[in-house]
Design a protein around this motif. Structure first.
Motif, short mmCIF file in Angstrom:
data_model
loop_
_atom_site.label_atom_id
_atom_site.label_comp_id
_atom_site.label_asym_id
_atom_site.label_seq_id
_atom_site.Cartn_x
_atom_site.Cartn_y
_atom_site.Cartn_z
N UNK A 148 0.83 -1.20 0.00
CA UNK A 148 0.00 0.00 0.00
C UNK A 148 0.87 1.26 0.00
N UNK A 149 1.97 1.22 0.73
CA UNK A 149 2.90 2.36 0.72
C UNK A 149 3.46 2.58 -0.68
N UNK A 150 3.94 1.51 -1.32
CA UNK A 150 4.48 1.64 -2.68
C UNK A 150 3.41 2.18 -3.64
N UNK A 151 2.19 1.68 -3.49
CA UNK A 151 1.11 2.07 -4.39
C UNK A 151 0.75 3.55 -4.21
N UNK A 152 0.62 3.99 -2.97
CA UNK A 152 0.29 5.39 -2.71
C UNK A 152 1.42 6.31 -3.17
N UNK A 153 2.66 5.87 -2.98
CA UNK A 153 3.80 6.68 -3.45
C UNK A 153 3.73 6.85 -4.97
N UNK A 154 3.42 5.77 -5.68
CA UNK A 154 3.35 5.84 -7.13
C UNK A 154 2.20 6.73 -7.58
N UNK A 155 1.05 6.60 -6.94
CA UNK A 155 -0.11 7.41 -7.32
C UNK A 155 0.15 8.90 -7.08
N UNK A 156 0.75 9.22 -5.95
CA UNK A 156 1.02 10.63 -5.64
C UNK A 156 2.14 11.20 -6.50
N UNK A 157 2.91 10.32 -7.12
CA UNK A 157 3.97 10.77 -8.04
C UNK A 157 3.46 10.95 -9.46
N UNK A 158 2.15 10.86 -9.60
CA UNK A 158 1.47 11.15 -10.88
C UNK A 158 1.63 10.06 -11.92
N UNK A 159 2.04 8.86 -11.51
CA UNK A 159 1.96 7.75 -12.44
C UNK A 159 0.50 7.42 -12.68
N UNK A 160 0.19 6.85 -13.85
CA UNK A 160 -1.18 6.42 -14.10
C UNK A 160 -1.54 5.29 -13.14
N UNK A 161 -2.82 4.98 -13.05
CA UNK A 161 -3.25 3.91 -12.16
C UNK A 161 -2.55 2.61 -12.51
N UNK A 162 -2.53 2.26 -13.79
CA UNK A 162 -1.95 0.98 -14.19
C UNK A 162 -0.43 0.96 -14.04
#
Length: 261
Positions: A148-162
């Motif tokens: 969940x930490x990795x996922x939230x970091x990626x989302x907040x870094x403006x990567x697309x959902x996929x």
């Protein structure tokens, strides 16, 4: 899609029976084992979510504490698993006869025995060699503490959902050996899979062009030799991360479900 119906009855069925019904539903559609690890992870989460909704009686109450509350409820669910849950899960696993299980000295699911310990107890016996079983013992550490930490970091870094999903899987592969690869091909290959994932992360993963090109080569390596290097255990962890993500969206009212059970 087919596991949704059994999961919607989690409060009535309990964890073990829900797993059995979900695996039977999957088999009836695809005649193969595609959902076992996912269902093993989803069922306790679904029951924990049901308990939260029973207590709050509303969406969005105590917003910001959802993950803490969910994990607390999850721990109670796991600690209250019974021998009956074990029996149902053994039936489910034997029903689909998944590959790559290997053999165990005690309570081997492929043996003609009747298990007499709780589902959490059975999972504890396999925790060292199976990433899914390990979650029952460490209260889903790879999901809540890592994924969940990795996922939230990626989302907040403006990567697309996929791309965020893929980056999260890459990060998990770089931090945790995939036990399916290890059981099928040996530790040397699972260690190499981890090392290559770490190399991709160092190069930027999905955040840089160099990283993306390296990930493509890594992906090709995983697919070689008839997909024997399939990182299926960590993929199931990622599915659970996404499941928790959407449960939180439902809880906070960002996703509206009609006829919620």
């Amino acid at each position: 899609a087919v596991i949704g119906e059994p999961l919607s009855h989690i409060a009535d069925y309990g964890v073990g029976k829900t797993i059995e019904k979900a695996i039977q539903a999957t088999w009836n559609v695809v005649s193969s084992n595609t959902n076992l690890g996912i269902v093993l992870l989803f069922a306790p989460l679904a029951l924990a979510f049901h308990h939260i909704m029973e207590k709050t009686h509303t969406y969005g109450d105590k917003k910001g504490e959802f993950l803490i509350n969910l994990r607390g409820e999850l721990e109670a669910v796991l600690n209250n698993l019974t021998v009956d849950d074990t029996v149902y899960v053994y039936k489910a696993i034997r029903y689909v006869s998944p590959g790559g299980l290997g053999n165990a000295d005690d309570y081997d699911v492929t043996a003609d025995t009747v298990p007499d310990i709780s589902l959490k107890g059975v999972m504890a016996l396999s925790a060292e060699r199976d990433l899914i079983a390990r979650q029952y013992v460490n209260n889903y550490s790879q999901i809540f503490d890592d994924g969940i930490k990795y996922f939230n970091d990626a989302l907040t870094s403006k990567l697309s959902f996929f791309d965020s999903v893929a980056q999260t899987h890459l990060m998990l592969l770089a931090s945790t050996e995939d036990t399916l690869i290890c059981r099928k091909l040996g530790k040397c290959i699972s260690v190499e899979a981890k090392r290559l994932a770490q190399e991709a992360v160092v190069r930027g993963g999905f955040y840089t062009q160099e990283g993306i090109q390296y990930v493509k080569r890594y992906d090709q390596w995983l697919r070689e030799d008839g997909h024997k290097r399939n990182p299926g255990s960590s993929a199931d962890i990622i599915a659970a991360v996404i499941f928790v993500y959407f449960l939180e969206k439902i809880y906070t009212g960002e996703i509206i479900l009609s006829n919620f059970r």
